[in-house]
Write a protein that holds these residues in place. Structure first.
Motif, PDB file in Angstrom:
ATOM      1  N   GLY A 194      -4.660   4.902  -1.315  1.00  0.00           N
ATOM      2  CA  GLY A 194      -4.481   3.785  -0.402  1.00  0.00           C
ATOM      3  C   GLY A 194      -5.743   3.343   0.296  1.00  0.00           C
ATOM      4  N   ASP A 232       0.839  -1.200   0.000  1.00  0.00           N
ATOM      5  CA  ASP A 232       0.000   0.000   0.000  1.00  0.00           C
ATOM      6  C   ASP A 232       0.874   1.250   0.000  1.00  0.00           C
ATOM      7  N   GLN A 285      -7.075   1.341   7.228  1.00  0.00           N
ATOM      8  CA  GLN A 285      -5.723   1.880   7.282  1.00  0.00           C
ATOM      9  C   GLN A 285      -5.107   1.822   8.668  1.00  0.00           C
ATOM     10  N   ILE A 316      -3.781  -0.983  -6.013  1.00  0.00           N
ATOM     11  CA  ILE A 316      -4.294  -0.150  -4.927  1.00  0.00           C
ATOM     12  C   ILE A 316      -4.409   1.276  -5.451  1.00  0.00           C
TER      13      ILE A 316
END
Length: 435
Positions: free
Chosen positions: A248, A199, A268, A244
């Motif tokens: 992100g 990511d 996240q 991705i």
């Protein structure tokens, strides 16, 4: 103005000030030198001399607008840094997901050789794009049948998905020589790992397991990998590639046997995945490669079995995909892999079967529709294509001829072979990653 050192996730900025409650911060990746200055709402400048986390000193009230911008680009060495998730409105919580990605001309290129069980390493000539073998190359693979490669956003580690041993290997990259050194033992993945990606914040790594129809997720800590809670996550049939979005927020997985794209929301805070509404989204037959354009507006899918190239409008809030009018189009062969240039102007497609070429398609900025621009001869069975971060050079991996074709990108998206191309690699090369 305060400086941020190389230690990741350090609190930075001027002292937290103001009576408001909420702060704005995030992560800088890929920064190799000094000179980068970020600003919040046109002031509160932060200077950086390395990658890591940051928090601006100014606090903002609820409902206040925020905008993070690059005031000064790095100059030592020269790089281009781009802000993602950089603007919005405070909504009763501090902002922690601003991502600043810094790039430069690619330094090193790595190729996974399936049958040789090696990784070929090259230095990239910054003036010509030619590939120069690194000392110690090819490097022995710590897993069996290395199939897919990726470099982390900070350019410190190379990760390899090994489809023969069902593992993921990590290697540290020597910043001066490009040499690879194994980081511990390979980590178990699912069955038949076929794709790997990291990511934009460099916190999480994901592996698409072609035969077990899952995605394995890992937390990254200095190159070491620890499984994310509840990993692996179920996806469609035959997950073959992943992408991705630049912010992100979402992981996109093309399912070769399911003729679909699964879209997952990335938590996240911990890397866990959850399917978005409407997922999976239909594709043509045998989607083998997927890419997201740098403006986060479109997704492109190469349908290998269906011999088509599809465009989708991407909703950056929900992750949903909507087919573009006139999509799909015929790319002129069986597309194996695609790459999008850093400006979001062109899609480059490795076409196999009778074509054995890299085809260039112009992206219509308003709609995402594709128009064929040109085709350039590659080697035998080009299965992977990648562009260096500066957008100057493109590389195609040729599975049957055991080499890599190198090209310079001109202003119109045309490809000009690099002197000395193609460059020999190991047996059955299948993937390329550029640092």
């Amino acid at each position: 103005m305060a400086a941020l050192g190389a230690a990741a996730f350090a609190l930075s900025g001027c002292p937290i000030t103001g009576g408001a409650k909420y702060t704005v911060g995030g992560t800088v990746t890929g920064l190799t030198g000094s000179g980068l200055v970020l600003e919040l709402n046109g002031s509160d400048g932060l200077s950086f001399n390395g990658s890591g986390g940051f928090v601006f000193g100014t606090r903002l009230a609820n409902n206040a607008a925020y905008s993070v911008t690059v005031s000064t680009q790095p100059s030592n060495p020269s790089q281009t840094c781009t802000v993602h998730n950089g603007s919005g409105t405070i909504n009763k919580t501090s902002v922690t997901n601003v991502t600043v990605s810094c790039t430069q001309v690619g330094r090193f290129a790595y190729v996974a050789n399936r049958q040789s069980n090696t990784i070929s390493g090259f230095g990239i000539d910054p003036s010509s794009g030619a590939l120069v073998p690194l000392g110690g190359s090819p490097f022995a693979s710590t897993g069996t049948t290395p199939t897919a490669l990726t470099v982390d956003p900070n350019g410190q580690f190379l990760y390899a998905a090994n489809s023969g041993s069902n593992t993921v290997s990590a290697y540290s990259i020597n910043a001066t020589s490009g040499a690879l050194t194994a980081v511990g033992a390979p980590v178990a993945a699912g069955v038949g790992p076929d794709a790997v990606t990291v990511d934009p914040t460099d916190h999480f790594l994901y592996v698409a397991n072609l035969s077990s129809n899952t995605v394995s997720a890992f937390v990254i800590s200095n190159g070491s990998l620890t499984p994310v809670v509840n990993s692996p996550f179920s996806t469609g049939q035959g997950p073959a590639s992943m992408a991705i979005d630049p912010n992100g927020n979402f992981l996109f997985v093309s399912n070769f046997n399911g003729n679909s794209v699964s879209v997952f929301l990335i938590d996240q805070s911990n890397g866990m995945l959850s399917g978005v509404s409407g997922s999976p989204f239909g594709t043509g037959a045998g989607p083998l490669s997927i890419g997201i354009d740098p403006t986060n507006a479109f997704a492109f899918v190469a349908n290998n079995t269906g011999q088509s190239l599809a465009s989708y409008a991407l909703n950056p809030t929900t992750g949903s995909l909507t087919p573009v009018t006139g999509s799909p189009i015929t790319p002129g062969g069986s597309p194996e892999s695609l790459a999008i240039d850093p400006t979001g102007s062109y899609v480059f497609v490795a076409n196999t079967e009778a074509a054995n070429e890299v085809a260039t398609f112009l992206i219509t900025p308003a709609t995402g529709a594709l128009t064929v621009s040109s085709g350039t001869t590659a080697g035998s069975l080009p299965v992977a294509v990648a562009i260096d971060p500066s957008g100057q050079f493109l590389y195609a991996v040729n599975f049957n001829s055991n080499d890599v074709s190198a090209y310079t990108l001109n202003a119109s998206g045309g490809l000009v072979p690099v002197p000395g191309s193609p460059f020999a690699v190991g047996v059955q090369p299948h993937s390329i990653a550029i640092d």
